[in-house]
Design a protein around this motif. Structure first.
Motif, PDB file in Angstrom:
ATOM      1  N   PRO A  17       0.801  -1.221   0.000  1.00  0.00           N
ATOM      2  CA  PRO A  17       0.000   0.000   0.000  1.00  0.00           C
ATOM      3  C   PRO A  17       0.835   1.271   0.000  1.00  0.00           C
ATOM      4  O   PRO A  17       1.852   1.357   0.688  1.00  0.00           O
ATOM      5  CB  PRO A  17      -0.814  -0.121   1.300  1.00  0.00           C
ATOM      6  CG  PRO A  17      -0.011  -1.032   2.175  1.00  0.00           C
ATOM      7  CD  PRO A  17       0.677  -1.984   1.245  1.00  0.00           C
ATOM      8  N   ASP A  18       0.402   2.243  -0.792  1.00  0.00           N
ATOM      9  CA  ASP A  18       1.073   3.537  -0.848  1.00  0.00           C
ATOM     10  C   ASP A  18       0.026   4.613  -1.103  1.00  0.00           C
ATOM     11  O   ASP A  18      -1.172   4.324  -1.214  1.00  0.00           O
ATOM     12  CB  ASP A  18       2.165   3.551  -1.929  1.00  0.00           C
ATOM     13  CG  ASP A  18       1.640   3.139  -3.294  1.00  0.00           C
ATOM     14  OD1 ASP A  18       0.402   3.123  -3.498  1.00  0.00           O
ATOM     15  OD2 ASP A  18       2.459   2.828  -4.182  1.00  0.00           O
ATOM     16  N   GLN A  19       0.453   5.855  -1.188  1.00  0.00           N
ATOM     17  CA  GLN A  19      -0.506   6.945  -1.371  1.00  0.00           C
ATOM     18  C   GLN A  19      -1.283   6.830  -2.679  1.00  0.00           C
ATOM     19  O   GLN A  19      -2.501   7.088  -2.696  1.00  0.00           O
ATOM     20  CB  GLN A  19       0.211   8.294  -1.302  1.00  0.00           C
ATOM     21  CG  GLN A  19      -0.749   9.487  -1.290  1.00  0.00           C
ATOM     22  CD  GLN A  19      -1.724   9.445  -0.126  1.00  0.00           C
ATOM     23  OE1 GLN A  19      -1.309   9.236   1.017  1.00  0.00           O
ATOM     24  NE2 GLN A  19      -3.007   9.639  -0.402  1.00  0.00           N
ATOM     25  N   PRO A  20      -0.644   6.435  -3.803  1.00  0.00           N
ATOM     26  CA  PRO A  20      -1.435   6.254  -5.019  1.00  0.00           C
ATOM     27  C   PRO A  20      -2.578   5.249  -4.857  1.00  0.00           C
ATOM     28  O   PRO A  20      -3.638   5.427  -5.459  1.00  0.00           O
ATOM     29  CB  PRO A  20      -0.395   5.775  -6.035  1.00  0.00           C
ATOM     30  CG  PRO A  20       0.877   6.412  -5.583  1.00  0.00           C
ATOM     31  CD  PRO A  20       0.804   6.365  -4.083  1.00  0.00           C
ATOM     32  N   LEU A  21      -2.373   4.206  -4.044  1.00  0.00           N
ATOM     33  CA  LEU A  21      -3.470   3.271  -3.793  1.00  0.00           C
ATOM     34  C   LEU A  21      -4.616   3.981  -3.071  1.00  0.00           C
ATOM     35  O   LEU A  21      -5.783   3.822  -3.450  1.00  0.00           O
ATOM     36  CB  LEU A  21      -2.992   2.087  -2.955  1.00  0.00           C
ATOM     37  CG  LEU A  21      -4.117   1.177  -2.437  1.00  0.00           C
ATOM     38  CD1 LEU A  21      -4.868   0.516  -3.579  1.00  0.00           C
ATOM     39  CD2 LEU A  21      -3.577   0.122  -1.473  1.00  0.00           C
ATOM     40  N   LEU A  22      -4.287   4.754  -2.039  1.00  0.00           N
ATOM     41  CA  LEU A  22      -5.327   5.462  -1.301  1.00  0.00           C
ATOM     42  C   LEU A  22      -6.098   6.409  -2.227  1.00  0.00           C
ATOM     43  O   LEU A  22      -7.327   6.524  -2.134  1.00  0.00           O
ATOM     44  CB  LEU A  22      -4.714   6.252  -0.143  1.00  0.00           C
ATOM     45  CG  LEU A  22      -3.906   5.445   0.891  1.00  0.00           C
ATOM     46  CD1 LEU A  22      -3.482   6.349   2.042  1.00  0.00           C
ATOM     47  CD2 LEU A  22      -4.696   4.255   1.403  1.00  0.00           C
TER      48      LEU A  22
END
Length: 206
Positions: A17-22
């Motif tokens: 998970p990373d910010q692009p996923l969020l």
């Protein structure tokens, strides 16, 4: 179309998970809702309400620190054997043959999120065949995640449901799916390297 949406959504949610996923969660929700897929809701809600650093820590605990949840499909069938190198090369060749341009980011080519993206976007027919070939790996991963009560279990179960036939109920049923004697123990026992149990390295983690 439904299978491709499920596989694309799963490719995002099973990756680190990373910010692009969020940022992508609303789009994932909309695509799944259009296909009337609700099995991802628990994980999506967990992703939305959990701070990113905590999500990343949980991901490492689930996938990096347990052989029961290995995301590398050929690990379950070939472990750390010489044959596995040939198998990984075959994955790469399939990608090349389809024109699938992929940045592995240090991951092995049998990394499930990568395979799911290939099946959803680049070559649905070839990806379907690859997922069928490694159905036992998917089912063993699903069983391990279900037994340990992680919200990722429903995502892998949804991927399995895109393939023909019902999922096996337990490890013995998975072995029956394979047929014949176990192939490199089919992930049922820890693999040994120089006589010592060792976790597979998870490349590309930050």
């Amino acid at each position: 179309m439904r299978a491709r949406v499920v596989r694309q959504a799963a490719s995002h949610l099973l990756a680190y998970p990373d910010q692009p996923l969020l940022d992508r969660v609303p789009l994932i929700r909309a695509a799944l809702a259009e296909q009337r897929v609700g099995s991802f809701d628990e994980l999506l809600e967990h992703v939305e309400r959990t701070p990113l650093a905590q999500l990343q820590q949980q991901y490492v605990e689930v996938f990096d620190l347990s052989r029961r949840h290995a995301l590398y499909l050929s690990y379950w069938t070939d472990g750390d054997t010489r044959r596995r190198g040939e198998v990984l090369a075959a994955f790469k060749q399939r990608y090349r043959d389809s024109g699938f341009l992929v940045d592995t980011s240090g991951e092995l080519p049998d990394y499930l999120p990568m395979v799911l993206e290939y099946a959803a976007v680049a070559d649905p027919e070839g990806g379907e065949a690859l997922l069928r070939e490694y159905r036992p790996s998917l089912e063993l991963l699903r069983i391990g995640l279900e037994e340990d009560g992680t919200p990722y279990a429903a995502v892998v179960a949804a991927v399995c449901a895109t393939l023909p036939g019902p999922s096996p109920k337990d490890r013995a049923a998975v072995q029956a799916l394979v047929g014949g004697p176990p192939v490199e123990s089919v992930g049922l026992e820890p693999y040994l390297i120089n006589g010592d149990p060792r976790l597979l390295p998870m490349a590309g983690r930050r």
